[in-house]
Scaffold this motif. Structure first.
Motif, mmCIF file in Angstrom:
data_model
loop_
_atom_site.group_PDB
_atom_site.id
_atom_site.type_symbol
_atom_site.label_atom_id
_atom_site.label_comp_id
_atom_site.label_asym_id
_atom_site.label_seq_id
_atom_site.Cartn_x
_atom_site.Cartn_y
_atom_site.Cartn_z
ATOM 1 N N ASP A 159 1.927 -2.204 13.980
ATOM 2 C CA ASP A 159 2.981 -1.191 13.913
ATOM 3 C C ASP A 159 3.690 -1.138 12.563
ATOM 4 O OD1 ASP A 159 2.447 -0.403 16.458
ATOM 5 O OD2 ASP A 159 4.284 -1.197 17.352
ATOM 6 N N TYR A 160 3.607 -2.205 11.780
ATOM 7 C CA TYR A 160 4.442 -2.286 10.578
ATOM 8 C C TYR A 160 3.669 -2.475 9.277
ATOM 9 C CZ TYR A 160 7.353 -3.506 14.568
ATOM 10 O OH TYR A 160 7.939 -3.523 15.798
ATOM 11 N N GLY A 161 2.464 -3.013 9.329
ATOM 12 C CA GLY A 161 1.713 -3.297 8.110
ATOM 13 C C GLY A 161 0.297 -2.762 8.174
ATOM 14 N N VAL A 162 -0.483 -3.122 7.153
ATOM 15 C CA VAL A 162 -1.887 -2.716 7.101
ATOM 16 C C VAL A 162 -2.775 -3.922 6.825
ATOM 17 C CG1 VAL A 162 -3.405 -0.850 6.339
ATOM 18 C CG2 VAL A 162 -0.980 -0.613 6.014
ATOM 19 N N GLY A 163 -2.267 -5.116 7.141
ATOM 20 C CA GLY A 163 -3.075 -6.323 7.049
ATOM 21 C C GLY A 163 -3.491 -6.684 5.636
ATOM 22 N N ALA A 164 -4.485 -7.560 5.551
ATOM 23 C CA ALA A 164 -4.935 -8.077 4.261
ATOM 24 C C ALA A 164 -5.568 -6.995 3.396
ATOM 25 C CB ALA A 164 -5.927 -9.217 4.481
ATOM 26 N N LEU A 165 -6.332 -6.107 4.003
ATOM 27 C CA LEU A 165 -6.985 -5.051 3.244
ATOM 28 C C LEU A 165 -5.952 -4.120 2.611
ATOM 29 C CD1 LEU A 165 -9.419 -3.509 2.270
ATOM 30 C CD2 LEU A 165 -9.747 -2.590 4.574
ATOM 31 N N PRO B 230 0.830 -1.191 0.000
ATOM 32 C CA PRO B 230 0.000 0.000 0.000
ATOM 33 C C PRO B 230 0.872 1.251 0.000
ATOM 34 C CG PRO B 230 0.134 -0.868 2.213
ATOM 35 C CD PRO B 230 0.835 -1.866 1.325
ATOM 36 N N LEU B 231 0.334 2.322 -0.543
ATOM 37 C CA LEU B 231 1.124 3.541 -0.625
ATOM 38 C C LEU B 231 1.578 3.996 0.752
ATOM 39 C CD1 LEU B 231 2.138 5.767 -2.540
ATOM 40 C CD2 LEU B 231 0.007 6.990 -2.078
ATOM 41 N N THR B 232 0.656 3.981 1.718
ATOM 42 C CA THR B 232 0.975 4.418 3.084
ATOM 43 C C THR B 232 0.148 3.606 4.082
ATOM 44 O OG1 THR B 232 -0.783 6.073 3.357
ATOM 45 C CG2 THR B 232 1.194 6.781 2.170
ATOM 46 N N THR B 233 0.381 3.870 5.362
ATOM 47 C CA THR B 233 -0.373 3.183 6.418
ATOM 48 C C THR B 233 -1.469 4.052 7.029
ATOM 49 O OG1 THR B 233 1.237 3.889 8.090
ATOM 50 C CG2 THR B 233 1.605 1.745 7.047
ATOM 51 N N SER B 234 -1.584 5.304 6.615
ATOM 52 C CA SER B 234 -2.593 6.177 7.226
ATOM 53 C C SER B 234 -3.158 7.154 6.204
ATOM 54 C CB SER B 234 -1.998 6.972 8.400
ATOM 55 O OG SER B 234 -1.136 7.994 7.929
ATOM 56 N N VAL B 235 -4.322 7.709 6.540
ATOM 57 C CA VAL B 235 -4.965 8.711 5.686
ATOM 58 C C VAL B 235 -4.070 9.938 5.551
ATOM 59 C CG1 VAL B 235 -6.908 10.319 5.544
ATOM 60 C CG2 VAL B 235 -7.307 7.928 6.159
ATOM 61 N N VAL C 45 -7.301 2.313 3.797
ATOM 62 C CA VAL C 45 -6.930 2.416 5.207
ATOM 63 C C VAL C 45 -8.087 2.912 6.068
ATOM 64 C CG1 VAL C 45 -4.461 2.620 4.762
ATOM 65 C CG2 VAL C 45 -5.839 4.693 4.875
ATOM 66 N N LEU C 46 -9.080 3.594 5.465
ATOM 67 C CA LEU C 46 -10.282 3.934 6.224
ATOM 68 C C LEU C 46 -11.009 2.667 6.658
ATOM 69 C CD1 LEU C 46 -11.718 6.961 4.213
ATOM 70 C CD2 LEU C 46 -10.956 6.991 6.601
ATOM 71 N N GLY C 47 -10.982 1.648 5.801
ATOM 72 C CA GLY C 47 -11.572 0.367 6.175
ATOM 73 C C GLY C 47 -10.855 -0.279 7.337
ATOM 74 N N VAL C 48 -9.539 -0.115 7.380
ATOM 75 C CA VAL C 48 -8.753 -0.643 8.495
ATOM 76 C C VAL C 48 -9.120 0.085 9.781
ATOM 77 C CG1 VAL C 48 -6.429 -0.981 9.397
ATOM 78 C CG2 VAL C 48 -6.865 -1.309 6.960
ATOM 79 N N VAL C 49 -9.275 1.403 9.702
ATOM 80 C CA VAL C 49 -9.651 2.183 10.884
ATOM 81 C C VAL C 49 -11.013 1.748 11.407
ATOM 82 C CG1 VAL C 49 -10.220 4.502 11.721
ATOM 83 C CG2 VAL C 49 -8.239 4.172 10.231
ATOM 84 N N ALA C 50 -11.936 1.445 10.495
ATOM 85 C CA ALA C 50 -13.292 1.060 10.907
ATOM 86 C C ALA C 50 -13.306 -0.212 11.748
ATOM 87 C CB ALA C 50 -14.172 0.883 9.675
ATOM 88 N N LEU C 51 -12.268 -1.028 11.642
ATOM 89 C CA LEU C 51 -12.192 -2.255 12.440
ATOM 90 C C LEU C 51 -12.110 -1.962 13.941
ATOM 91 C CD1 LEU C 51 -9.677 -4.296 10.244
ATOM 92 C CD2 LEU C 51 -12.124 -4.744 10.507
ATOM 93 N N TYR C 52 -11.708 -0.737 14.284
ATOM 94 C CA TYR C 52 -11.578 -0.377 15.696
ATOM 95 C C TYR C 52 -12.924 0.002 16.334
ATOM 96 C CZ TYR C 52 -6.521 -0.373 15.069
ATOM 97 O OH TYR C 52 -5.212 -0.751 14.815
#
Length: 450
Positions: free
Chosen positions: A240-246, A133-138, A408-415
């Motif tokens: 801390d290091y990746g963004v998972g499967a998504l 992925p390009l980055t880990t955060s918005v 990464v918004l989808g990753v945030v929604a997991l919280y």
């Protein structure tokens, strides 16, 4: 005297003719397929043991590989040996500051390093190719997109190779042609993760291998003791290091509908998953869930269909099986299913061609004329040629940034599971879930800020 003049004129003319020959392009003198050194891009690569190896291999026949940088000598060793003339580095900052012949940089490091390395290279005037992925955060996605806009002479590309494929262009053309009518919903699935997830972090420390620079692996991430559970390759499942499967496959699979349907920022996201890996039930997440499902809503200009939904599935979860498949099972490897008002379009991963459902509809469909130019070369070559002024990169940060932001918004929604979270892209915040805003930007370790 007459003979001397003639001789002098002859020597002068011969010299001019010779000079004329020597300034011919080297590819003319070298024959078909020859590329002059002056026509090659001087490329450096950061992170060369994994996907970086493939990126370099794609460029080596046509470009100059002048520098290689990695923090793990053992993992990177075979690549160093393959390109013995490239200068070796362990610190990308020193490489970019001290080696003046570098023109373009490939970044294929763990996800958490992408943004800081890309921004450093861009600020020094280097073209950049950044693995997905390009980055880990918005926030990081927006920063890289901003840098690209403010430096239009720099060529940028995210490494989602499928964006250069003919199939992606065919899908765009079929949907624009109305092959399945108006698209109402999209289902996207993958067989990832294929690495450990849903685990607590190791509590014991291990000796750092002599060949590994652990501090540089951590980079902007907060310090923790070394353990073999983190690297190589296994880093993607750790928060801390990746963004998972998504983050891993979304750049490939979500890219197709995002592009074909002209999507922008989602208006809402809702997620559910298995548990995060935690050391303390009330403590911070350590690794991503083993399986998740995320549903996005995107606004449209169509009054009859004002919202398109897109649902993501990973960890073995599959979308509802289309009745049109009959006895054929859903491909567990992954794919994209478009559901329209007049039919369905399916594109599975791993080489399967896009197709309309049912089969009879595909057999009867008259494919439209090609309206989107084909790339005709690898994703990496497309970037390198654009760096040299030959065409444009097909997935620049101006496009890749918003696409990555959606992922990464989808990753945030997991919280905050089980709640439809509204997204305000202009304010860059969640109006009905302000507690999630903390996940839109990562906290950088001292000395490693962008």
């Amino acid at each position: 005297m007459k003979n001397n003049i003639k001789r002098r004129d002859f020597v002068k003319g011969a010299s001019l003719a010779f000079a004329g020959i020597t300034i011919l392009p080297r590819h003319v003198l070298g024959g078909k397929g020859f590329i002059a050194p002056s026509d090659k891009l001087n490329v450096a690569a950061i992170g060369i043991g994994g996907m970086g190896k493939s990126n370099i291999r794609a460029l080596a026949p046509t470009e100059n590989i002048v520098a290689l940088c990695d923090i793990d000598d053992a993992y990177a060793g075979p690549v160093y040996n393959t390109y013995p003339n490239a200068k070796r580095w362990k610190d990308y900052r020193k490489m970019l500051e001290e080696q003046k012949d570098i023109e373009g940089v490939i970044i294929a490091t763990p996800d958490h390093l992408h943004a800081i390395q890309a921004s450093t290279a861009m600020k020094l005037g280097k073209h950049v190719y950044v693995q997905k992925p390009l980055t880990t955060s918005v926030w990081e996605s927006r920063e890289l997109a901003r840098l690209a806009r403010e430096n239009p002479k720099l060529v940028t590309q995210m490494g989602n190779q499928g964006h250069s494929s003919d199939d992606a262009r065919s899908i765009n053309e079929w949907i624009a042609d109305g092959a399945i009518g108006k698209v109402k919903e999209v289902h996207v699935w993958t067989n990832r993760p294929i690495w450990p997830q849903g685990l607590p972090a190791p509590t014991e420390a291990m000796p750092v291998p002599d060949t590994l620079d652990w501090d540089k692996f951590l980079g902007p991430a907060q310090y923790r003791p070394y353990h073999s559970a983190y690297t190589p390759f296994k880093w993607r499942g750790w928060v801390d290091y990746g963004v998972g499967a998504l983050g891993d496959m979304g750049a490939h699979l979500i890219d197709h509908p995002y592009w074909a349907l002209g999507l922008t920022a989602p208006i809402s996201i809702e997620a559910s998953s298995t548990p995060f890996g935690k050391n303390d039930p009330k403590g911070p997440a350590q690794s991503y869930p083993l399986a998740s499902m995320v549903t996005y809503e995107f606004a449209t200009n169509d009054k009859k269909n004002p919202v398109i939904t897109m649902t993501w599935y990973d960890g073995g979860i599959l979308p509802p099986k289309p009745l049109e498949l009959g006895d054929e099972p859903v491909n567990k490897g992954g794919g994209v299913l478009y559901v329209g008002t007049k039919g369905k379009l399916m594109h599975e991963t791993y080489g399967a061609k896009p197709r309309l459902l049912p089969k009879e509809r595909m057999d009867a469909y008259k494919k439209p004329a090609q309206t989107i130019p084909r790339v005709g070369m690898s994703h990496e070559r497309n970037w390198a040629e654009a760096c040299k002024g030959n065409g444009k990169a097909v997935c620049p940060f101006e496009y890749a940034g918003p696409l990555n932001e959606t992922m990464v918004l989808g990753v945030v929604a997991l919280y905050k599971q089980g709640t439809k979270i509204n997204w305000d892209p202009q304010a860059m915040q969640f109006p009905n879930a302000p507690e999630l805003n903390q996940y839109l930007k990562r906290e950088y370790r001292q000395g490693w800020a962008m």
